[in-house]
Structures are given as C-alpha cells and as structure tokens.
Design a protein around this motif. Structure first.
Motif, PDB file in Angstrom:
ATOM      1  N   SER A  91       0.838  -1.209   0.000  1.00 36.43           N
ATOM      2  CA  SER A  91       0.000   0.000   0.000  1.00 36.43           C
ATOM      3  C   SER A  91       0.869   1.254   0.000  1.00 36.43           C
ATOM      4  CB  SER A  91      -0.936  -0.005   1.210  1.00 36.43           C
ATOM      5  OG  SER A  91      -0.230   0.170   2.421  1.00 36.43           O
ATOM      6  N   TYR A  92       1.989   1.207   0.720  1.00 37.34           N
ATOM      7  CA  TYR A  92       2.923   2.340   0.686  1.00 37.34           C
ATOM      8  C   TYR A  92       3.565   2.472  -0.690  1.00 37.34           C
ATOM      9  CZ  TYR A  92       2.644   2.697   5.795  1.00 37.34           C
ATOM     10  OH  TYR A  92       2.212   2.865   7.090  1.00 37.34           O
ATOM     11  N   LEU A  93       3.855   1.362  -1.325  1.00 40.55           N
ATOM     12  CA  LEU A  93       4.453   1.390  -2.657  1.00 40.55           C
ATOM     13  C   LEU A  93       3.488   1.951  -3.698  1.00 40.55           C
ATOM     14  CD1 LEU A  93       6.323  -2.022  -2.542  1.00 40.55           C
ATOM     15  CD2 LEU A  93       7.401   0.213  -2.873  1.00 40.55           C
ATOM     16  N   GLN A  94       2.200   1.714  -3.519  1.00 44.20           N
ATOM     17  CA  GLN A  94       1.208   2.283  -4.430  1.00 44.20           C
ATOM     18  C   GLN A  94       1.186   3.805  -4.321  1.00 44.20           C
ATOM     19  OE1 GLN A  94      -2.538   0.364  -3.649  1.00 44.20           O
ATOM     20  NE2 GLN A  94      -1.854  -1.628  -4.439  1.00 44.20           N
ATOM     21  N   GLU A  95       1.417   4.316  -3.116  1.00 46.81           N
ATOM     22  CA  GLU A  95       1.464   5.767  -2.909  1.00 46.81           C
ATOM     23  C   GLU A  95       2.751   6.369  -3.461  1.00 46.81           C
ATOM     24  OE1 GLU A  95       0.930   6.571   1.217  1.00 46.81           O
ATOM     25  OE2 GLU A  95      -0.964   5.467   1.349  1.00 46.81           O
ATOM     26  N   ASN A  96       3.844   5.618  -3.369  1.00 52.51           N
ATOM     27  CA  ASN A  96       5.136   6.105  -3.852  1.00 52.51           C
ATOM     28  C   ASN A  96       5.939   4.933  -4.429  1.00 52.51           C
ATOM     29  OD1 ASN A  96       7.595   7.244  -4.383  1.00 52.51           O
ATOM     30  ND2 ASN A  96       7.921   8.090  -2.345  1.00 52.51           N
ATOM     31  N   PRO A  97       5.817   4.693  -5.727  1.00 54.38           N
ATOM     32  CA  PRO A  97       6.506   3.543  -6.348  1.00 54.38           C
ATOM     33  C   PRO A  97       8.026   3.658  -6.349  1.00 54.38           C
ATOM     34  CG  PRO A  97       5.432   4.906  -8.012  1.00 54.38           C
ATOM     35  CD  PRO A  97       4.978   5.435  -6.688  1.00 54.38           C
ATOM     36  N   LYS A  98       8.564   4.830  -5.976  1.00 53.92           N
ATOM     37  CA  LYS A  98      10.024   4.981  -5.920  1.00 53.92           C
ATOM     38  C   LYS A  98      10.608   4.409  -4.632  1.00 53.92           C
ATOM     39  CE  LYS A  98      10.386   9.082  -8.886  1.00 53.92           C
ATOM     40  NZ  LYS A  98       8.973   9.189  -9.276  1.00 53.92           N
ATOM     41  N   LEU A  99       9.743   4.101  -3.685  1.00 56.00           N
ATOM     42  CA  LEU A  99      10.204   3.537  -2.419  1.00 56.00           C
ATOM     43  C   LEU A  99      10.896   2.194  -2.619  1.00 56.00           C
ATOM     44  CD1 LEU A  99       7.310   3.874   0.207  1.00 56.00           C
ATOM     45  CD2 LEU A  99       9.495   5.055   0.232  1.00 56.00           C
ATOM     46  N   GLU A 100      11.828   1.918  -1.748  1.00 55.87           N
ATOM     47  CA  GLU A 100      12.291   0.563  -1.512  1.00 55.87           C
ATOM     48  C   GLU A 100      12.188   0.327  -0.012  1.00 55.87           C
ATOM     49  OE1 GLU A 100      15.418  -1.145  -4.540  1.00 55.87           O
ATOM     50  OE2 GLU A 100      16.246   0.599  -3.518  1.00 55.87           O
ATOM     51  N   PHE A 101      12.249  -0.918   0.397  1.00 60.64           N
ATOM     52  CA  PHE A 101      12.225  -1.229   1.822  1.00 60.64           C
ATOM     53  C   PHE A 101      13.510  -1.935   2.225  1.00 60.64           C
ATOM     54  CE2 PHE A 101       7.741  -0.484   1.134  1.00 60.64           C
ATOM     55  CZ  PHE A 101       7.401   0.216   2.287  1.00 60.64           C
ATOM     56  N   LEU A 102      13.954  -1.624   3.426  1.00 64.74           N
ATOM     57  CA  LEU A 102      15.110  -2.255   4.026  1.00 64.74           C
ATOM     58  C   LEU A 102      14.634  -3.139   5.172  1.00 64.74           C
ATOM     59  CD1 LEU A 102      17.387   0.919   4.383  1.00 64.74           C
ATOM     60  CD2 LEU A 102      17.263  -0.643   2.434  1.00 64.74           C
ATOM     61  N   VAL A 103      15.080  -4.379   5.188  1.00 65.29           N
ATOM     62  CA  VAL A 103      14.831  -5.266   6.324  1.00 65.29           C
ATOM     63  C   VAL A 103      16.168  -5.388   7.051  1.00 65.29           C
ATOM     64  CG1 VAL A 103      13.981  -7.491   7.109  1.00 65.29           C
ATOM     65  CG2 VAL A 103      13.073  -6.493   4.999  1.00 65.29           C
ATOM     66  N   GLU A 104      16.196  -4.902   8.284  1.00 68.05           N
ATOM     67  CA  GLU A 104      17.461  -4.736   8.995  1.00 68.05           C
ATOM     68  C   GLU A 104      17.445  -5.414  10.366  1.00 68.05           C
ATOM     69  OE1 GLU A 104      19.120  -0.410   7.620  1.00 68.05           O
ATOM     70  OE2 GLU A 104      17.467  -0.410   9.067  1.00 68.05           O
ATOM     71  N   GLU A 105      18.614  -5.441  10.945  1.00 70.97           N
ATOM     72  CA  GLU A 105      18.812  -5.921  12.306  1.00 70.97           C
ATOM     73  C   GLU A 105      18.008  -5.072  13.297  1.00 70.97           C
ATOM     74  OE1 GLU A 105      22.688  -6.225  15.347  1.00 70.97           O
ATOM     75  OE2 GLU A 105      22.842  -5.214  13.395  1.00 70.97           O
ATOM     76  N   PHE A 106      17.363  -5.725  14.236  1.00 72.91           N
ATOM     77  CA  PHE A 106      16.718  -5.048  15.361  1.00 72.91           C
ATOM     78  C   PHE A 106      17.803  -4.860  16.421  1.00 72.91           C
ATOM     79  CE2 PHE A 106      12.475  -4.895  17.861  1.00 72.91           C
ATOM     80  CZ  PHE A 106      13.004  -4.030  18.810  1.00 72.91           C
ATOM     81  N   LEU A 107      18.347  -3.663  16.496  1.00 77.96           N
ATOM     82  CA  LEU A 107      19.435  -3.376  17.425  1.00 77.96           C
ATOM     83  C   LEU A 107      18.940  -3.454  18.864  1.00 77.96           C
ATOM     84  CD1 LEU A 107      20.728  -0.276  15.477  1.00 77.96           C
ATOM     85  CD2 LEU A 107      21.991  -2.433  15.692  1.00 77.96           C
ATOM     86  N   THR A 108      19.740  -4.024  19.747  1.00 78.42           N
ATOM     87  CA  THR A 108      19.398  -4.039  21.163  1.00 78.42           C
ATOM     88  C   THR A 108      20.014  -2.827  21.857  1.00 78.42           C
ATOM     89  OG1 THR A 108      21.320  -5.435  21.651  1.00 78.42           O
ATOM     90  CG2 THR A 108      19.210  -6.548  21.261  1.00 78.42           C
ATOM     91  N   ASN A 109      19.407  -2.406  22.962  1.00 76.77           N
ATOM     92  CA  ASN A 109      19.958  -1.278  23.709  1.00 76.77           C
ATOM     93  C   ASN A 109      21.234  -1.699  24.430  1.00 76.77           C
ATOM     94  OD1 ASN A 109      19.147  -2.681  26.027  1.00 76.77           O
ATOM     95  ND2 ASN A 109      17.352  -1.390  26.376  1.00 76.77           N
ATOM     96  N   GLU A 110      21.831  -0.792  25.173  1.00 78.22           N
ATOM     97  CA  GLU A 110      23.126  -1.083  25.800  1.00 78.22           C
ATOM     98  C   GLU A 110      23.038  -2.208  26.827  1.00 78.22           C
ATOM     99  OE1 GLU A 110      25.921   2.778  25.415  1.00 78.22           O
ATOM    100  OE2 GLU A 110      24.412   2.931  27.005  1.00 78.22           O
ATOM    101  N   GLN A 111      21.824  -2.513  27.280  1.00 81.16           N
ATOM    102  CA  GLN A 111      21.617  -3.622  28.214  1.00 81.16           C
ATOM    103  C   GLN A 111      21.275  -4.921  27.484  1.00 81.16           C
ATOM    104  OE1 GLN A 111      20.040  -0.428  28.765  1.00 81.16           O
ATOM    105  NE2 GLN A 111      21.967  -0.058  29.881  1.00 81.16           N
ATOM    106  N   GLY A 112      21.288  -4.882  26.136  1.00 80.34           N
ATOM    107  CA  GLY A 112      21.027  -6.073  25.353  1.00 80.34           C
ATOM    108  C   GLY A 112      19.563  -6.411  25.194  1.00 80.34           C
ATOM    109  N   GLU A 113      18.662  -5.430  25.398  1.00 83.86           N
ATOM    110  CA  GLU A 113      17.223  -5.670  25.337  1.00 83.86           C
ATOM    111  C   GLU A 113      16.641  -5.229  23.995  1.00 83.86           C
ATOM    112  OE1 GLU A 113      16.054  -4.677  29.958  1.00 83.86           O
ATOM    113  OE2 GLU A 113      16.673  -3.026  28.648  1.00 83.86           O
ATOM    114  N   HIS A 114      15.686  -5.996  23.492  1.00 82.11           N
ATOM    115  CA  HIS A 114      14.954  -5.601  22.288  1.00 82.11           C
ATOM    116  C   HIS A 114      13.793  -4.697  22.700  1.00 82.11           C
ATOM    117  CE1 HIS A 114      16.955  -9.141  20.363  1.00 82.11           C
ATOM    118  NE2 HIS A 114      16.989  -8.303  19.354  1.00 82.11           N
ATOM    119  N   LYS A 115      14.036  -3.406  22.663  1.00 78.52           N
ATOM    120  CA  LYS A 115      13.036  -2.400  23.019  1.00 78.52           C
ATOM    121  C   LYS A 115      13.099  -1.270  21.994  1.00 78.52           C
ATOM    122  CE  LYS A 115      12.884  -3.122  28.034  1.00 78.52           C
ATOM    123  NZ  LYS A 115      13.015  -2.474  29.374  1.00 78.52           N
TER     124      LYS A 115
END
Length: 284
Positions: A137-161
């Motif tokens: 649906s986002y691509l239909q609004e803007n076909p120039k978009l691409e998407f990045l699937v990236e690492e979910f970085l953890t905070n300095e305590q190693g938590e996924h927040k």
C-alpha cells in the motif's frame, strides 16, 4: 488544534526560514527524486557522490546514507533484504526480531519494529501477509520507495526495546546540541537536551514534553567522534541520528530539514543560527 494554530501564526525564526528555503531548493527541483534515488555504494569514490548540485540529497535515501556511513567506518545495522518486490521477503529466514523501514520517509512512517508477530511501534500483531499488504500500500502511494529489512538493534543492556533516539545537530564538523528522545511510539516520548560534554540545556523542540535528566550512553565518545566525521563529510548543516546499542554507537540517518524548521524552540533557533553563521557561512 489551538496549539497548531498558534504555531502557524508564530513568526518564523531565522533558522526556520533557512530550513524552509533549503527544503524548497532541495525538493522543488524536477531532478530531485532522480538524485535522491540514485543508488550509491560505500565503494564509490567521493567524486561520484558529489557529482550533482546539492549532492547531499542522495543521503536522504536511507540505503545511501547507510553506505555513506560505512564508507567513513561507522557502524550500521545488519541488512537482511532490500527491494520493492516485498513478496520476495523470506520471513522464515529472518531472526525473531527485525526492523522494516522505507528508504524514503520521515517521522517513523511505514516502520515495523517486529518482535515475532508483534510490532512494538503500533502495538499490533501482524501476519506476514498483512505486513506485505501494508508495504504494498505504501508502494502504491510512492513507487520509488524501496524497503530495508534490517537488524533489530538491542539497547546497551542487550534488550529488544524501542531505542532512544540521539539526534545530533551538526554544522560542518561542529556539534551544537544533542537531543535525546526517549521514544514510546513513533510520535510520542520525552525529550532532554545536552551539549557534547553532556551538560543539560534548555529544550530544543516543542514537539515532546520534557523528560528527566539521564546519564550519557556508554558509547557517547564513539557517537560524538562519528558524528563529527560524518558532519564534516556532509559539509552543510545536518541532524545526524544515532543509537546507543549493545554493539556501540550505530548510525541511523541524516535529516537535512528536520521538521521543516517548525518545531525548534526559541533557544534552539538562536543556537543553531549562530552555529550556521559561524561554521556554515554561505552554505545552503
């Protein structure tokens, strides 16, 4: 509604006028989207990055900004997938936690901060099919978009927040201020502001309530060094967004026209204008 009206009627500061002028020159150009979406690589020579007027527009593409940061030895999240054909994302090969974000956009729009089937940003459960439908649906609004699937970085305590945002206002290698957003959702959170020596200052933006004083991140020195290096390379004023993580300071993105100049406090506007005049005199 009343606050929006008051903001609209408030006289624009010099900093706001400079940002609005830059935004107009950057994006009213008929070549703007071609420039922004020219795919670049960390292996490209700097001359190729700078081969168009206002070349910094290339860095408003989040993939390009990753490559630019890598070129200067800065950490970026691991990249699992990139493209427009989102049906080709193999969710079963992704780790339990991952992030999806568009190459173009702001204000955390179209960002999925996934922990299993749960998006921490909008606090909603998604099937893989529902995610694909949303991305399309986002691509239909803007076909120039691409998407990045990236690492979910953890905070300095190693938590996924949801990570705190460190938004650093930089002028040709000089840091004017650090805005910390303790984010609770894409558009809510608390702010505090500091010098690069971590002395708390007046508020920088009027878009978040004031939070409490906090200790500096363990990777502050690394973050400051990275931002100064990237800012010098970027040349003109830019806000550089960073994260404090279990792997140290990690680059987020560049924001050349933050909030289009609309959210800065009087204190911030005066500070940023003085830095612009001193360190970026005559620059867009």
């Amino acid at each position: 509604m009343m606050q929006t009206l008051l903001t609209a009627l408030k006289p624009k500061s010099e900093f706001s006028k400079r940002i609005k002028s830059r935004h107009k020159k950057f994006w009213n150009d008929p070549e703007a989207e071609i420039i922004r979406n020219t795919v670049m690589s960390a292996e490209d020579p700097i001359e190729k990055w700078k081969n168009v007027p206002n070349w910094q527009r290339k860095l408003s593409n989040k993939y390009n900004s990753r490559e630019f940061a890598k070129m200067y030895g800065c950490k970026v999240p691991d990249l699992y997938w990139k493209g427009r054909d989102v049906v080709n994302i193999n969710f079963y090969k992704l780790p339990q936690q991952y992030v999806i974000r568009p190459t173009i956009g702001h204000s955390c729009s179209a960002v999925f901060l996934m922990d299993g089937d749960y998006n921490l940003f909008d606090k909603t459960y998604y099937t893989h099919t529902e995610i694909i439908n949303c991305l399309n649906s986002y691509l239909q609004e803007n076909p120039k978009l691409e998407f990045l699937v990236e690492e979910f970085l953890t905070n300095e305590q190693g938590e996924h927040k949801i990570l705190d945002d460190y938004k650093i206002f930089a002028f040709n290698g000089k840091i004017a201020a650090i805005l910390v957003i303790n984010r609770t959702s894409p558009k809510t959170g608390y702010q505090t502001a500091y010098t690069e020596d971590w002395i708390q200052t007046e508020s920088l933006v009027n878009s978040y309530p004031e939070g409490i004083h906090q200790q500096p991140p363990a990777c502050l020195d690394e973050m400051i060094a990275d931002v100064k290096k990237l800012s010098k390379a970027y040349e003109i004023f830019v806000r550089v967004d960073y994260y404090a993580t279990s792997k140290g300071a990690v680059f987020g993105e560049f924001s050349p026209t933050p909030s289009r100049g609309n959210s800065s406090t009087s204190y911030a506007s005066k500070l940023f204008t003085s830095y612009w005049k001193k360190y970026c005199d005559g620059m867009i």
